[in-house]
Design a protein around this motif. Structure first.
Motif, mmCIF file in Angstrom:
data_model
loop_
_atom_site.group_PDB
_atom_site.id
_atom_site.type_symbol
_atom_site.label_atom_id
_atom_site.label_comp_id
_atom_site.label_asym_id
_atom_site.label_seq_id
_atom_site.Cartn_x
_atom_site.Cartn_y
_atom_site.Cartn_z
ATOM 1 N N GLY A 43 30.349 1.511 10.192
ATOM 2 C CA GLY A 43 29.511 0.785 9.248
ATOM 3 C C GLY A 43 28.145 0.447 9.815
ATOM 4 N N ALA A 44 27.497 -0.527 9.191
ATOM 5 C CA ALA A 44 26.119 -0.884 9.534
ATOM 6 C C ALA A 44 25.970 -1.396 10.956
ATOM 7 N N MET A 45 27.050 -1.929 11.536
ATOM 8 C CA MET A 45 26.970 -2.438 12.909
ATOM 9 C C MET A 45 26.558 -1.342 13.884
ATOM 10 N N ASP A 46 26.939 -0.111 13.605
ATOM 11 C CA ASP A 46 26.611 1.000 14.492
ATOM 12 C C ASP A 46 25.457 1.841 13.974
ATOM 13 N N GLY A 47 24.703 1.315 13.057
ATOM 14 C CA GLY A 47 23.533 2.009 12.548
ATOM 15 C C GLY A 47 23.727 2.509 11.130
ATOM 16 N N PHE A 48 22.610 2.633 10.443
ATOM 17 C CA PHE A 48 22.640 3.143 9.079
ATOM 18 C C PHE A 48 21.274 3.673 8.691
ATOM 19 N N SER A 49 21.246 4.372 7.576
ATOM 20 C CA SER A 49 20.011 4.900 7.021
ATOM 21 C C SER A 49 20.019 4.657 5.522
ATOM 22 N N GLU A 50 18.837 4.372 4.984
ATOM 23 C CA GLU A 50 18.705 4.185 3.542
ATOM 24 C C GLU A 50 17.325 4.640 3.118
ATOM 25 N N GLY A 51 17.214 5.021 1.864
ATOM 26 C CA GLY A 51 15.931 5.483 1.350
ATOM 27 C C GLY A 51 16.094 6.159 0.015
ATOM 28 N N SER A 52 15.255 7.183 -0.222
ATOM 29 C CA SER A 52 15.312 7.876 -1.506
ATOM 30 C C SER A 52 14.958 9.349 -1.351
ATOM 31 N N PHE A 53 15.460 10.122 -2.307
ATOM 32 C CA PHE A 53 15.129 11.534 -2.439
ATOM 33 C C PHE A 53 14.297 11.676 -3.706
ATOM 34 N N THR A 54 13.153 12.326 -3.602
ATOM 35 C CA THR A 54 12.348 12.671 -4.765
ATOM 36 C C THR A 54 12.497 14.173 -4.952
ATOM 37 N N TRP A 55 13.235 14.554 -5.982
ATOM 38 C CA TRP A 55 13.615 15.946 -6.211
ATOM 39 C C TRP A 55 12.521 16.677 -6.977
ATOM 40 N N TYR A 56 12.108 17.812 -6.467
ATOM 41 C CA TYR A 56 11.150 18.680 -7.141
ATOM 42 C C TYR A 56 11.842 19.998 -7.479
ATOM 43 N N ASN A 57 11.093 20.970 -7.942
ATOM 44 C CA ASN A 57 11.669 22.237 -8.377
ATOM 45 C C ASN A 57 12.457 22.936 -7.271
ATOM 46 N N ARG A 58 11.875 23.092 -6.088
ATOM 47 C CA ARG A 58 12.550 23.825 -5.005
ATOM 48 C C ARG A 58 12.750 22.997 -3.744
ATOM 49 N N VAL A 66 15.877 4.549 9.294
ATOM 50 C CA VAL A 66 17.122 4.606 10.052
ATOM 51 C C VAL A 66 17.087 3.421 11.010
ATOM 52 N N TYR A 67 18.220 2.716 11.124
ATOM 53 C CA TYR A 67 18.311 1.507 11.940
ATOM 54 C C TYR A 67 19.414 1.649 12.975
ATOM 55 N N GLU A 68 19.157 1.171 14.171
ATOM 56 C CA GLU A 68 20.158 1.106 15.219
ATOM 57 C C GLU A 68 20.724 -0.297 15.198
ATOM 58 N N GLY A 69 22.047 -0.442 15.310
ATOM 59 C CA GLY A 69 22.683 -1.754 15.245
ATOM 60 C C GLY A 69 23.068 -2.274 16.617
ATOM 61 N N ASP A 70 24.335 -2.611 16.801
ATOM 62 C CA ASP A 70 24.829 -3.189 18.053
ATOM 63 C C ASP A 70 25.145 -2.159 19.126
ATOM 64 N N PHE A 71 25.094 -0.910 18.799
ATOM 65 C CA PHE A 71 25.450 0.136 19.749
ATOM 66 C C PHE A 71 24.364 0.253 20.810
ATOM 67 N N ASP A 72 24.751 0.434 22.053
ATOM 68 C CA ASP A 72 23.777 0.569 23.132
ATOM 69 C C ASP A 72 23.407 2.039 23.281
ATOM 70 N N GLY A 73 22.372 2.445 22.612
ATOM 71 C CA GLY A 73 21.968 3.845 22.642
ATOM 72 C C GLY A 73 20.997 4.121 21.517
ATOM 73 N N HIS A 74 21.237 5.192 20.791
ATOM 74 C CA HIS A 74 20.376 5.592 19.682
ATOM 75 C C HIS A 74 21.232 5.915 18.468
ATOM 76 N N VAL A 75 20.604 5.862 17.317
ATOM 77 C CA VAL A 75 21.259 6.277 16.080
ATOM 78 C C VAL A 75 20.392 7.351 15.449
ATOM 79 N N THR A 76 21.027 8.463 15.086
ATOM 80 C CA THR A 76 20.313 9.579 14.476
ATOM 81 C C THR A 76 20.877 9.829 13.091
ATOM 82 N N VAL A 77 19.974 10.037 12.129
ATOM 83 C CA VAL A 77 20.389 10.426 10.788
ATOM 84 C C VAL A 77 20.016 11.893 10.614
ATOM 85 N N TYR A 78 20.990 12.679 10.103
ATOM 86 C CA TYR A 78 20.819 14.115 9.902
ATOM 87 C C TYR A 78 20.783 14.409 8.407
ATOM 88 N N PHE A 79 19.863 15.302 7.997
ATOM 89 C CA PHE A 79 19.722 15.716 6.607
ATOM 90 C C PHE A 79 19.856 17.230 6.542
#
Length: 141
Positions: A43-58, A66-79
């Motif tokens: 959950g959010a304690m170990d990081g999370f990401s939020e935002g929006s997608f704006t969809w176009y034709n292609r 992206v936020y890092e929480g209580d974890f000692d390190g980094h948090v990466t969000v992949y798309f």
């Protein structure tokens, strides 16, 4: 008589020119917006990401944080962008460091792909162990 015709043509021409600058082209596609949120493995304690997608034709414009929480390190969000179940283009990722957030904005997809993308998979992982939360898929409206 000539003067009245000239004034009428001038008024019509001015009205058409004004409408052309105010109204968007008929062929332009309106962009749809979808909100997203994704969480790390516990959950959010170990990081999370939020935002929006704006969809176009292609392609799709991705904007968020992206936020890092209580974890000692980094948090990466992949798309990852998909056309149905076919992955399109490279995986995009953004990383936040310990107890910090990172704002991002980028375009994902392929401008040369007919039909474009219609869904994006989002995964949040704690690094360097690469312990990930559930993958979430967001569909184009």
């Amino acid at each position: 008589m000539q003067h009245a015709r000239f004034l009428r043509r001038t008024a019509i021409g001015a009205a058409v020119a004004t409408l052309a600058t105010v109204l968007p082209p008929v062929a332009a596609q309106a962009a749809a917006v979808t909100s997203f949120s994704a969480y790390g493995w516990s959950g959010a304690m170990d990081g999370f990401s939020e935002g929006s997608f704006t969809w176009y034709n292609r392609t799709t414009y991705v904007s968020g944080d992206v936020y890092e929480g209580d974890f000692d390190g980094h948090v990466t969000v992949y798309f990852e962008a998909f056309a149905n179940d076919t992955k399109v283009g490279p995986t995009e990722h953004r990383t936040a460091t310990t107890y910090a957030g990172l704002h991002f904005g980028f375009t994902i997809g392929d401008t040369d792909r007919p039909g474009g993308i219609n869904n994006i998979r989002v995964t949040v992982c704690n690094e360097p162990e690469h312990i990930c939360g559930s993958r979430r898929r967001f569909n184009k409206p």
